[in-house]
Design an enzyme around this catalytic site. Structure first.
Site, PDB file in Angstrom:
ATOM      1  N   GLU A 108      -6.933   4.271   7.732  1.00 39.82           N
ATOM      2  CA  GLU A 108      -6.931   5.789   7.384  1.00 39.82           C
ATOM      3  C   GLU A 108      -8.222   6.232   6.620  1.00 39.82           C
ATOM      4  O   GLU A 108      -8.243   7.397   6.876  1.00 39.82           O
ATOM      5  CB  GLU A 108      -5.567   5.747   6.495  1.00 39.82           C
ATOM      6  CG  GLU A 108      -4.319   5.703   7.419  1.00 39.82           C
ATOM      7  CD  GLU A 108      -3.063   5.160   6.730  1.00 39.82           C
ATOM      8  OE1 GLU A 108      -3.028   5.132   5.619  1.00 39.82           O
ATOM      9  OE2 GLU A 108      -2.082   4.631   7.446  1.00 39.82           O
TER      10      GLU A 108
ATOM     11  N   LYS B  16       0.116   4.270  -0.263  1.00 40.65           N
ATOM     12  CA  LYS B  16      -0.589   5.457   0.151  1.00 40.65           C
ATOM     13  C   LYS B  16      -0.390   6.664  -0.614  1.00 40.65           C
ATOM     14  O   LYS B  16      -0.313   6.420  -1.655  1.00 40.65           O
ATOM     15  CB  LYS B  16      -0.074   5.592   1.963  1.00 40.65           C
ATOM     16  CG  LYS B  16      -0.183   4.343   2.465  1.00 40.65           C
ATOM     17  CD  LYS B  16      -0.085   4.456   4.071  1.00 40.65           C
ATOM     18  CE  LYS B  16      -0.167   3.012   4.634  1.00 40.65           C
ATOM     19  NZ  LYS B  16      -0.185   3.152   6.210  1.00 40.65           N
TER      20      LYS B  16
ATOM     21  N   ASN C 190       0.945  -1.275  -0.010  1.00 44.97           N
ATOM     22  CA  ASN C 190      -0.048  -0.090  -0.100  1.00 44.97           C
ATOM     23  C   ASN C 190       0.991   1.396  -0.079  1.00 44.97           C
ATOM     24  O   ASN C 190       1.493   1.641   0.978  1.00 44.97           O
ATOM     25  CB  ASN C 190      -0.884  -0.027   1.389  1.00 44.97           C
ATOM     26  CG  ASN C 190      -1.715   1.242   1.417  1.00 44.97           C
ATOM     27  OD1 ASN C 190      -1.781   2.210   0.358  1.00 44.97           O
ATOM     28  ND2 ASN C 190      -2.369   1.383   2.487  1.00 44.97           N
TER      29      ASN C 190
ATOM     30  N   GLU D 283      -5.286  -5.164  10.425  1.00 42.51           N
ATOM     31  CA  GLU D 283      -4.136  -4.205  10.731  1.00 42.51           C
ATOM     32  C   GLU D 283      -4.491  -3.458  12.174  1.00 42.51           C
ATOM     33  O   GLU D 283      -5.478  -2.423  12.132  1.00 42.51           O
ATOM     34  CB  GLU D 283      -4.338  -3.323   9.622  1.00 42.51           C
ATOM     35  CG  GLU D 283      -3.841  -3.917   8.398  1.00 42.51           C
ATOM     36  CD  GLU D 283      -3.493  -2.847   7.290  1.00 42.51           C
ATOM     37  OE1 GLU D 283      -2.175  -3.009   7.070  1.00 42.51           O
ATOM     38  OE2 GLU D 283      -4.106  -1.832   6.726  1.00 42.51           O
TER      39      GLU D 283
ATOM     40  N   GLY E 194       2.263   2.055  10.872  1.00 43.83           N
ATOM     41  CA  GLY E 194       3.243   3.036  10.674  1.00 43.83           C
ATOM     42  C   GLY E 194       4.005   3.546  11.912  1.00 43.83           C
ATOM     43  O   GLY E 194       4.768   4.692  12.034  1.00 43.83           O
TER      44      GLY E 194
ATOM     45  N   SER F  82       3.440  -2.333  10.223  1.00 46.47           N
ATOM     46  CA  SER F  82       4.957  -2.434  10.474  1.00 46.47           C
ATOM     47  C   SER F  82       5.614  -3.498  10.088  1.00 46.47           C
ATOM     48  O   SER F  82       6.286  -3.998  10.934  1.00 46.47           O
ATOM     49  CB  SER F  82       5.143  -1.899  12.220  1.00 46.47           C
ATOM     50  OG  SER F  82       4.821  -0.703  12.264  1.00 46.47           O
TER      51      SER F  82
ATOM     52  N   HIS G  35      -9.431   0.742   4.692  1.00 46.87           N
ATOM     53  CA  HIS G  35      -8.244   0.974   5.426  1.00 46.87           C
ATOM     54  C   HIS G  35      -8.403   1.825   6.730  1.00 46.87           C
ATOM     55  O   HIS G  35      -9.186   2.682   6.413  1.00 46.87           O
ATOM     56  CB  HIS G  35      -7.122   1.695   4.554  1.00 46.87           C
ATOM     57  CG  HIS G  35      -5.867   1.597   5.208  1.00 46.87           C
ATOM     58  ND1 HIS G  35      -5.595   2.470   6.063  1.00 46.87           N
ATOM     59  CD2 HIS G  35      -4.736   0.808   5.013  1.00 46.87           C
ATOM     60  CE1 HIS G  35      -4.110   2.371   6.477  1.00 46.87           C
ATOM     61  NE2 HIS G  35      -3.776   1.218   5.865  1.00 46.87           N
TER      62      HIS G  35
HETATM   63  P1  PGA Z   1       2.930   0.198   7.876  1.00 44.17           P
HETATM   64  O1  PGA Z   1       1.328   0.312   6.834  1.00 44.17           O
HETATM   65  O2  PGA Z   1       3.385  -1.137   6.996  1.00 44.17           O
HETATM   66  O3  PGA Z   1       3.756   1.284   7.143  1.00 44.17           O
HETATM   67  O4  PGA Z   1       2.693  -0.022   9.103  1.00 44.17           O
HETATM   68  C1  PGA Z   1       0.724  -0.645   6.895  1.00 44.17           C
HETATM   69  C2  PGA Z   1      -0.795  -0.340   6.418  1.00 44.17           C
HETATM   70  O5  PGA Z   1      -1.240   0.691   6.468  1.00 44.17           O
HETATM   71  O6  PGA Z   1      -1.270  -1.008   5.307  1.00 44.17           O
END
Ligand code: PGA
Length: 244
Positions: free
Chosen positions: A95, A8, A6, A163, A169, A207, A93
């Site tokens: 976000e 983003k 992803n 997740e 993140g 992560s 997601h």
């Molecule tokens: P990250 O994001 O690997 O940077 O923690 C994962 C995601 O949001 O899909």
């Protein structure tokens, strides 16, 4: 095993072109069963489609609208993603749930639109740190699954991504024990909904890095990873895909 990246709101045309070339080049010579999918920002999908060297690298959108077309400024329909060369889309997601106030019902409507247009969908769920601390993680995740999966969702057209919001993140990956317990719980929730959902891939996201991927991907109910930060570097993303 699905290894999804992803991107983003990152990358530009030059870096997307290079990453698509590198990943597709490596994907062709990988001798495991990892299926690599990248989710670029919508404006870079064309670049990735034009730059990949082969179709071993699959492409998806990060979001789609629940309606097939119409007066929805700034939005993108599922059929536009298909037209651009995508086979997948993300739905729900964290976000999107936070920044755009998407409810479980919104996520189900988007997933349904994606299926109607011919896409496969990765539906994302996960609890916040506060919810985990309060001992509510299992209930929250079950509730999100119940509400975010449209009725009659075909088992071979979707994956579920767990997740935990606190792991996204932050560099704070969930422990293999916690992931194992949650993925077993998710499997039970899925199978209670439909026996065929015993076959659905459950991805872990939050992560994931080259140094923690192998331990997570070895768990019995982990069918892949949804990777954010580490999907922006070819070497890291390939190393994750190779640890399956
Ligand atoms: P990250 O994001 O690997 O940077 O923690 C994962 C995601 O949001 O899909």
């Amino acid at each position: 095993m699905i290894i999804a990246g992803n991107w983003k709101m990152n990358m530009d045309r030059a870096s997307a072109q290079k990453l698509a070339e590198d990943l597709s080049g490596q994907a062709a010579s990988m001798n495991n069963n990892a299926q690599m999918i990248v989710f670029p920002p919508a404006i870079l999908i064309d670049t990735v489609v034009a730059s990949r060297l082969n179709e071993n690298l699959q492409i998806g959108g990060q979001d789609c609208h629940a309606q097939p077309s119409g007066a929805h400024t700034g939005d993108i329909s599922a059929s536009m993603l298909v037209d651009a060369g995508c086979g997948w889309v993300l739905a729900g997601h964290s976000e999107r749930r936070t920044d755009h106030h998407e409810s479980n019902q919104d996520v189900a409507a988007k997933a349904s639109a994606a299926i109607d247009a011919g896409l496969s969908v990765i539906i994302c769920v996960g609890e916040t740190l506060e919810e985990r601390m309060a001992g509510k993680a299992n209930d929250i995740v079950a509730e999100q699954i119940e509400g975010s999966l449209p009725a009659d969702l075909p088992h071979d057209r979707f994956a579920l991504a767990y997740e935990p919001v606190w792991a996204i993140g932050t560099g704070q990956v969930a422990s293999p024990e916690d992931v194992d317990a949650m993925h077993n719980h998710i499997r039970d929730v899925l199978v209670a909904r439909h026996p065929n959902y015993a076959k659905v891939d459950i991805l872990y996201g939050g992560s994931v890095k080259p140094d923690n991927a192998a331990a997570l991907l070895a768990l019995s109910n982990v069918g892949g990873a949804l990777v954010g930060g580490a999907s922006l570097k070819a070497d890291d993303f390939i190393a994750i895909a190779q640890s399956t």
